[in-house]
Write a protein that holds these residues in place. Structure first.
Motif, PDB file in Angstrom:
ATOM      1  N   ASP A 267      -3.590  -1.292  -3.847  1.00 58.15           N
ATOM      2  CA  ASP A 267      -4.653  -1.598  -3.075  1.00 58.15           C
ATOM      3  C   ASP A 267      -5.578  -2.735  -3.778  1.00 58.15           C
ATOM      4  N   GLY A 268      -6.446  -3.528  -2.966  1.00 60.44           N
ATOM      5  CA  GLY A 268      -7.404  -4.269  -3.589  1.00 60.44           C
ATOM      6  C   GLY A 268      -6.845  -5.048  -4.855  1.00 60.44           C
ATOM      7  N   ASP A 269      -7.764  -4.880  -5.732  1.00 62.96           N
ATOM      8  CA  ASP A 269      -7.439  -5.752  -7.028  1.00 62.96           C
ATOM      9  C   ASP A 269      -5.860  -5.465  -7.651  1.00 62.96           C
ATOM     10  N   ASP A 270      -5.199  -4.423  -7.422  1.00 69.01           N
ATOM     11  CA  ASP A 270      -3.935  -3.929  -7.826  1.00 69.01           C
ATOM     12  C   ASP A 270      -3.082  -5.101  -6.915  1.00 69.01           C
TER      13      ASP A 270
ATOM     14  N   ILE B 206      -5.752  -9.162   1.135  1.00 66.31           N
ATOM     15  CA  ILE B 206      -5.900  -8.259  -0.054  1.00 66.31           C
ATOM     16  C   ILE B 206      -7.265  -7.475   0.709  1.00 66.31           C
TER      17      ILE B 206
ATOM     18  N   LEU C 181      -3.859  -7.976  -5.693  1.00 66.72           N
ATOM     19  CA  LEU C 181      -4.123  -9.413  -6.138  1.00 66.72           C
ATOM     20  C   LEU C 181      -3.333  -9.582  -7.560  1.00 66.72           C
ATOM     21  N   ASP C 182      -3.358  -8.675  -8.401  1.00 67.02           N
ATOM     22  CA  ASP C 182      -2.830  -8.603  -9.765  1.00 67.02           C
ATOM     23  C   ASP C 182      -1.306  -8.744  -9.525  1.00 67.02           C
TER      24      ASP C 182
ATOM     25  N   GLU D  35     -10.459  -5.115   0.929  1.00 66.31           N
ATOM     26  CA  GLU D  35     -11.555  -4.835   0.139  1.00 66.31           C
ATOM     27  C   GLU D  35     -11.487  -3.285  -0.387  1.00 66.31           C
ATOM     28  N   GLU D  36     -11.987  -3.088  -1.398  1.00 71.04           N
ATOM     29  CA  GLU D  36     -11.961  -1.714  -1.959  1.00 71.04           C
ATOM     30  C   GLU D  36     -13.410  -1.371  -1.636  1.00 71.04           C
TER      31      GLU D  36
ATOM     32  N   LYS E  54      -4.795 -14.582  -0.494  1.00 72.59           N
ATOM     33  CA  LYS E  54      -6.132 -13.605  -0.582  1.00 72.59           C
ATOM     34  C   LYS E  54      -6.696 -13.142   0.704  1.00 72.59           C
TER      35      LYS E  54
ATOM     36  N   SER F 111       0.653  -1.133  -0.017  1.00 74.16           N
ATOM     37  CA  SER F 111       0.177  -0.012  -0.064  1.00 74.16           C
ATOM     38  C   SER F 111       0.769   1.120   0.062  1.00 74.16           C
TER      39      SER F 111
END
Length: 108
Positions: free
Chosen positions: A36-39, A64, A41-42, A66-67, A61, A31
């Motif tokens: 954040d979030g999906d970034d 990660i 995870l990717d 949540e957004e 997971k 961060s």
């Protein structure tokens, strides 16, 4: 913990996100570099595959956040309230340890 894998990860992050290496250290979180979030995870999936780190049977997971969306984040920021994520941050030291062990190791 500063070893070959540390240098590999610092170089990788600096190149991947156009960052200055001297601004990164073991205690820099994902961060902190703007993910954040999906970034996250990717990034993690790409990291696991690029460095051949086992992750299929692990709990990555869980780390990660949540957004919650722009509107809620704006209100919470305005009110100076931090949203409780109940998630732990992922730091460069976690990436180094996972690369050393060749498996995602971090537990909640």
């Amino acid at each position: 913990m500063e070893n070959k894998n540390y240098s590999l990860i610092i170089d990788y992050l600096a190149k991947e996100f156009n960052l200055e290496k001297d601004k990164l250290n073991l205690n820099t979180s994902l961060s902190d570099i703007g993910l954040d979030g999906d970034d996250i995870l990717d990034f993690l999936i790409k990291f696991f595959k690029n460095f051949d780190v086992e992750y299929q049977q692990t709990n990555y997971k869980d780390f990660i956040p949540e957004e919650s969306g722009f509107f809620l984040n704006t209100i919470l920021s305005f009110l100076k309230i931090k949203k409780n994520q109940n998630k732990q941050e992922i730091f460069i030291k976690d990436l180094v340890t996972s690369l050393n062990k060749k498996i995602w190791y971090k537990k909640l």
